[in-house]
Motif scaffolding. Structure first.
Motif, PDB file in Angstrom:
ATOM      1  N   LYS A 105       0.839  -1.216   0.000  1.00 46.72           N
ATOM      2  CA  LYS A 105       0.000   0.000   0.000  1.00 46.72           C
ATOM      3  C   LYS A 105       0.868   1.258   0.000  1.00 46.72           C
ATOM      4  O   LYS A 105       0.591   2.222  -0.716  1.00 46.72           O
ATOM      5  CB  LYS A 105      -0.922  -0.018   1.223  1.00 46.72           C
ATOM      6  N   THR A 106       1.920   1.229   0.808  1.00 44.45           N
ATOM      7  CA  THR A 106       2.833   2.381   0.877  1.00 44.45           C
ATOM      8  C   THR A 106       3.372   2.702  -0.518  1.00 44.45           C
ATOM      9  O   THR A 106       3.409   3.865  -0.946  1.00 44.45           O
ATOM     10  CB  THR A 106       4.018   2.046   1.819  1.00 44.45           C
ATOM     11  N   LEU A 107       3.785   1.669  -1.229  1.00 44.46           N
ATOM     12  CA  LEU A 107       4.388   1.889  -2.552  1.00 44.46           C
ATOM     13  C   LEU A 107       3.336   2.261  -3.600  1.00 44.46           C
ATOM     14  O   LEU A 107       3.581   3.109  -4.464  1.00 44.46           O
ATOM     15  CB  LEU A 107       5.184   0.645  -2.969  1.00 44.46           C
ATOM     16  N   ILE A 108       2.169   1.656  -3.488  1.00 42.20           N
ATOM     17  CA  ILE A 108       1.084   1.995  -4.427  1.00 42.20           C
ATOM     18  C   ILE A 108       0.739   3.480  -4.277  1.00 42.20           C
ATOM     19  O   ILE A 108       0.550   4.199  -5.265  1.00 42.20           O
ATOM     20  CB  ILE A 108      -0.149   1.098  -4.168  1.00 42.20           C
ATOM     21  N   PHE A 116      -3.844 -11.603  -5.719  1.00 41.62           N
ATOM     22  CA  PHE A 116      -4.832 -11.389  -4.660  1.00 41.62           C
ATOM     23  C   PHE A 116      -4.328 -10.324  -3.676  1.00 41.62           C
ATOM     24  O   PHE A 116      -5.049  -9.405  -3.294  1.00 41.62           O
ATOM     25  CB  PHE A 116      -5.081 -12.723  -3.946  1.00 41.62           C
ATOM     26  N   ARG A 117      -3.051 -10.433  -3.319  1.00 44.43           N
ATOM     27  CA  ARG A 117      -2.455  -9.419  -2.426  1.00 44.43           C
ATOM     28  C   ARG A 117      -2.502  -8.031  -3.077  1.00 44.43           C
ATOM     29  O   ARG A 117      -2.820  -7.037  -2.427  1.00 44.43           O
ATOM     30  CB  ARG A 117      -0.999  -9.757  -2.129  1.00 44.43           C
ATOM     31  N   ALA A 118      -2.148  -8.000  -4.374  1.00 42.49           N
ATOM     32  CA  ALA A 118      -2.131  -6.714  -5.096  1.00 42.49           C
ATOM     33  C   ALA A 118      -3.521  -6.071  -5.054  1.00 42.49           C
ATOM     34  O   ALA A 118      -3.669  -4.870  -4.809  1.00 42.49           O
ATOM     35  CB  ALA A 118      -1.688  -6.937  -6.538  1.00 42.49           C
ATOM     36  N   GLU A 119      -4.535  -6.920  -5.252  1.00 41.37           N
ATOM     37  CA  GLU A 119      -5.924  -6.425  -5.205  1.00 41.37           C
ATOM     38  C   GLU A 119      -6.246  -5.872  -3.826  1.00 41.37           C
ATOM     39  O   GLU A 119      -6.800  -4.796  -3.684  1.00 41.37           O
ATOM     40  CB  GLU A 119      -6.884  -7.602  -5.421  1.00 41.37           C
ATOM     41  N   LYS A 120      -5.906  -6.675  -2.803  1.00 41.03           N
ATOM     42  CA  LYS A 120      -6.238  -6.275  -1.425  1.00 41.03           C
ATOM     43  C   LYS A 120      -5.534  -4.978  -1.040  1.00 41.03           C
ATOM     44  O   LYS A 120      -6.046  -4.184  -0.259  1.00 41.03           O
ATOM     45  CB  LYS A 120      -5.851  -7.380  -0.430  1.00 41.03           C
ATOM     46  N   ALA A 121      -4.324  -4.793  -1.596  1.00 39.24           N
ATOM     47  CA  ALA A 121      -3.575  -3.577  -1.253  1.00 39.24           C
ATOM     48  C   ALA A 121      -4.062  -2.376  -2.068  1.00 39.24           C
ATOM     49  O   ALA A 121      -3.622  -1.250  -1.841  1.00 39.24           O
ATOM     50  CB  ALA A 121      -2.086  -3.810  -1.497  1.00 39.24           C
ATOM     51  N   GLY A 122      -4.952  -2.635  -3.034  1.00 37.39           N
ATOM     52  CA  GLY A 122      -5.572  -1.522  -3.779  1.00 37.39           C
ATOM     53  C   GLY A 122      -4.818  -1.110  -5.028  1.00 37.39           C
ATOM     54  O   GLY A 122      -4.919   0.040  -5.473  1.00 37.39           O
ATOM     55  N   CYS A 123      -4.057  -2.037  -5.606  1.00 36.89           N
ATOM     56  CA  CYS A 123      -3.326  -1.690  -6.840  1.00 36.89           C
ATOM     57  C   CYS A 123      -4.289  -1.690  -8.030  1.00 36.89           C
ATOM     58  O   CYS A 123      -5.108  -2.600  -8.167  1.00 36.89           O
ATOM     59  CB  CYS A 123      -2.220  -2.722  -7.087  1.00 36.89           C
ATOM     60  N   VAL A 124      -4.173  -0.675  -8.886  1.00 37.14           N
ATOM     61  CA  VAL A 124      -5.021  -0.701 -10.081  1.00 37.14           C
ATOM     62  C   VAL A 124      -4.495  -1.812 -10.994  1.00 37.14           C
ATOM     63  O   VAL A 124      -3.292  -2.001 -11.133  1.00 37.14           O
ATOM     64  CB  VAL A 124      -5.054   0.653 -10.844  1.00 37.14           C
ATOM     65  N   TYR A 125      -5.424  -2.545 -11.612  1.00 37.82           N
ATOM     66  CA  TYR A 125      -5.016  -3.706 -12.411  1.00 37.82           C
ATOM     67  C   TYR A 125      -4.114  -3.292 -13.574  1.00 37.82           C
ATOM     68  O   TYR A 125      -3.261  -4.043 -14.005  1.00 37.82           O
ATOM     69  CB  TYR A 125      -6.253  -4.456 -12.924  1.00 37.82           C
ATOM     70  N   LYS A 126      -4.323  -2.081 -14.049  1.00 35.52           N
ATOM     71  CA  LYS A 126      -3.560  -1.631 -15.223  1.00 35.52           C
ATOM     72  C   LYS A 126      -2.101  -1.337 -14.912  1.00 35.52           C
ATOM     73  O   LYS A 126      -1.339  -0.884 -15.770  1.00 35.52           O
ATOM     74  CB  LYS A 126      -4.236  -0.398 -15.846  1.00 35.52           C
ATOM     75  N   LYS A 127      -1.713  -1.547 -13.649  1.00 34.36           N
ATOM     76  CA  LYS A 127      -0.289  -1.373 -13.292  1.00 34.36           C
ATOM     77  C   LYS A 127       0.292  -2.688 -12.788  1.00 34.36           C
ATOM     78  O   LYS A 127       1.282  -2.700 -12.062  1.00 34.36           O
ATOM     79  CB  LYS A 127      -0.144  -0.302 -12.212  1.00 34.36           C
ATOM     80  N   ILE A 128      -0.332  -3.814 -13.161  1.00 33.47           N
ATOM     81  CA  ILE A 128       0.176  -5.104 -12.686  1.00 33.47           C
ATOM     82  C   ILE A 128       0.767  -5.892 -13.845  1.00 33.47           C
ATOM     83  O   ILE A 128       0.101  -6.115 -14.868  1.00 33.47           O
ATOM     84  CB  ILE A 128      -0.957  -5.920 -12.016  1.00 33.47           C
ATOM     85  N   VAL A 129       2.022  -6.313 -13.683  1.00 37.29           N
ATOM     86  CA  VAL A 129       2.657  -7.183 -14.682  1.00 37.29           C
ATOM     87  C   VAL A 129       2.908  -8.539 -14.031  1.00 37.29           C
ATOM     88  O   VAL A 129       3.215  -8.624 -12.838  1.00 37.29           O
ATOM     89  CB  VAL A 129       3.985  -6.586 -15.235  1.00 37.29           C
ATOM     90  N   TYR A 130       2.744  -9.585 -14.823  1.00 37.05           N
ATOM     91  CA  TYR A 130       2.720 -10.933 -14.261  1.00 37.05           C
ATOM     92  C   TYR A 130       3.729 -11.840 -14.960  1.00 37.05           C
ATOM     93  O   TYR A 130       3.517 -12.271 -16.090  1.00 37.05           O
ATOM     94  CB  TYR A 130       1.286 -11.474 -14.410  1.00 37.05           C
ATOM     95  N   ALA A 131       4.857 -12.127 -14.273  1.00 39.24           N
ATOM     96  CA  ALA A 131       5.861 -13.079 -14.785  1.00 39.24           C
ATOM     97  C   ALA A 131       5.659 -14.427 -14.094  1.00 39.24           C
ATOM     98  O   ALA A 131       4.756 -14.561 -13.262  1.00 39.24           O
ATOM     99  CB  ALA A 131       7.273 -12.566 -14.524  1.00 39.24           C
TER     100      ALA A 131
END
Ligand code: PLP
Length: 418
Positions: free
Chosen positions: A69-72, A87-102
């Motif tokens: 959350k701090t970094l978001i 799931f963590r990214a969602e819970k922390a409130g990250c917008v999906y359009k800033k998520i990359v998945y390796a």
């Protein structure tokens, strides 16, 4: 570690004595500096400002929700490697359009989950994975945005377990294969190849491996350009090294100075995926000395209540972490060398070897530089509860991870009388 300093005899995190935190939350305890996390993020942002990158913090380094959350809040996106991290990214409130998945092994369920959430892009690591993404996207009548993770076959001169850009490793696809995939992209109608991705290793202290890898990518881009193919995004991964002991990693600005001119040549939008650089030196693991003992050959062991299950890096990689007293005692000359070890039933369970450290049972020690790949690699081995986690902000502190209880340890088990 600018925000972990002695004031008099006491070690502080920002303006909070670490002793206060162990008094309140017990040991073993992870403590993170809020200011350090933000400053490291800002340092990278500033260093690379000429290319204005999207900085996707690598969740695996430390996946605590409060840190995410701090970094978001600072504008970071997130680099994830599993459905759990999404799931963590969602819970922390990250917008999906800033998520990359390796990840070399995304399952169909994980791909489906990420696709439904419309994440920014997948970093695909094989042709068979691309075909799977294509099929799943087709089923949902969607187009999946993808970068191809290229294995540029460069030696990042780091520990072999964290080298990821050599041809012997499982990561990414070789350059010629990446080119073939891009040229035959019409075979993957539900995938849109938007960019290229590299991540050549972790704890890299020189700019040279990055330069070599990026040059190889520039060659590939040149060949694609001749065929009128232009890609939009170039993700250079993470891997930026930090000081644990006597390493002299390139500063963010020195690194940027060497690679930004190359990045500008690509004319692509740049993505970074730092993990360790942001949180490594923003955290410590606090532990209490339980006992002192000597072996037959006079080796001194300092036995602590933290162990390899709390901080795996020394056991896994032989990694060095500085270990300091939380309250300095008077210094004693001719101290014997001691191994600092945990209670786990493995001879490989140690936090530090051959250190000169004067302490007595009950004393507190700080294992430094433990913010990255510390708690996130912690396990319940030997049925030990995972430690608590605290974030310090000035003279304020916040519990951001409760210590596990014995009940937690068995909460998913089913007692069947078979
Ligand atoms: N990106 C990818 C794909 C990774 O696998 C990793 C770490 O393994 C990172 C980024 C973060 O690396 P670091 O913590 O060294 O910056």
């Amino acid at each position: 570690m600018h925000y972990f300093r002695y004031k008099g005899k006491k070690l502080y995190c920002e303006d909070t004595p670490l002793e206060t935190l162990t008094g309140k939350f017990g040991t073993p305890l992870y403590v993170y500096s809020h200011r350090a996390i933000i400053e490291h993020f800002e340092e990278l942002k500033k260093a690379f400002s000429l290319v204005d990158p999207l900085i996707c913090y690598s969740v695996k380094a430390n996946s605590n929700l409060a840190i995410l959350k701090t970094l978001i809040k600072q504008g970071a996106g997130l680099d994830i490697v599993s459905g759990g991290e999404l799931f963590r990214a969602e819970k922390a409130g990250c917008v999906y359009k800033k998520i990359v998945y390796a990840s070399v092994g995304k399952t169909s369920q994980e791909i489906e989950y990420a696709l439904k959430k419309k994440i920014f892009m997948f970093n695909a690591e094989s042709l068979s994975e691309l075909q799977r993404i294509n099929d799943i996207a087709a089923k949902h009548n969607k187009k999946a945005a993808v970068s191809i993770r290229v294995n540029p076959d460069v030696d990042s001169k780091t520990h072999k377990y964290i080298t990821t850009g050599r041809k012997e490793t499982k990561f990414g696809v070789p350059l010629p294969e990446a080119e073939r995939i891009i040229l035959s992209r019409a075979n993957l109608p539900f995938v849109e190849i938007k960019g290229l991705h590299i991540h050549i290793g972790s704890q890299i202290t020189s700019e040279k491996p990055f330069v070599r890898a990026i040059n190889k990518i520039l060659n590939l881009l040149g060949r694609l350009k001749q065929k009128n193919i232009r890609l939009e995004y170039f993700n250079i991964g993470g891997g930026f090294g930090i000081v644990y002991n006597r390493e002299k990693p390139k500063t963010a600005s020195a690194l940027a100075k060497a690679i930004v001119p190359l990045l500008r040549k690509t004319r692509m939008k740049i993505i970074l995926e730092p993990g360790r650089f942001i949180v490594g030196n923003a955290g410590v693991l606090l532990t209490k000395v339980l006992y002192l003992k000597k072996s037959l050959n006079n080796k001194l062991f300092i036995i602590t209540d933290a162990a390899m299950n709390d901080l795996l890096r020394p056991s896994l990689y032989g990694a060095y972490h500085n270990i300091l007293p939380v309250v300095k005692r008077r210094s004693i000359s001719a101290l014997p060398l001691a191994d600092i070890v945990g209670p786990v039933c493995e001879s490989g369970d140690f936090l530090g070897k051959n250190r000169r450290l004067y302490c007595q049972p009950g004393d507190l020690l700080a294992v430094m530089s433990a913010g990255a790949y510390g708690f996130s690699m912690a396990s319940n081995y030997n049925s030990r509860c995972k430690p608590a986690e605290v974030i310090v902000k000035g003279d304020k502190y916040f519990l951001v991870g409760r210590r596990q209880s014995y009940k937690d340890l068995i909460s998913k088990e089913i007692m069947v009388d078979v």
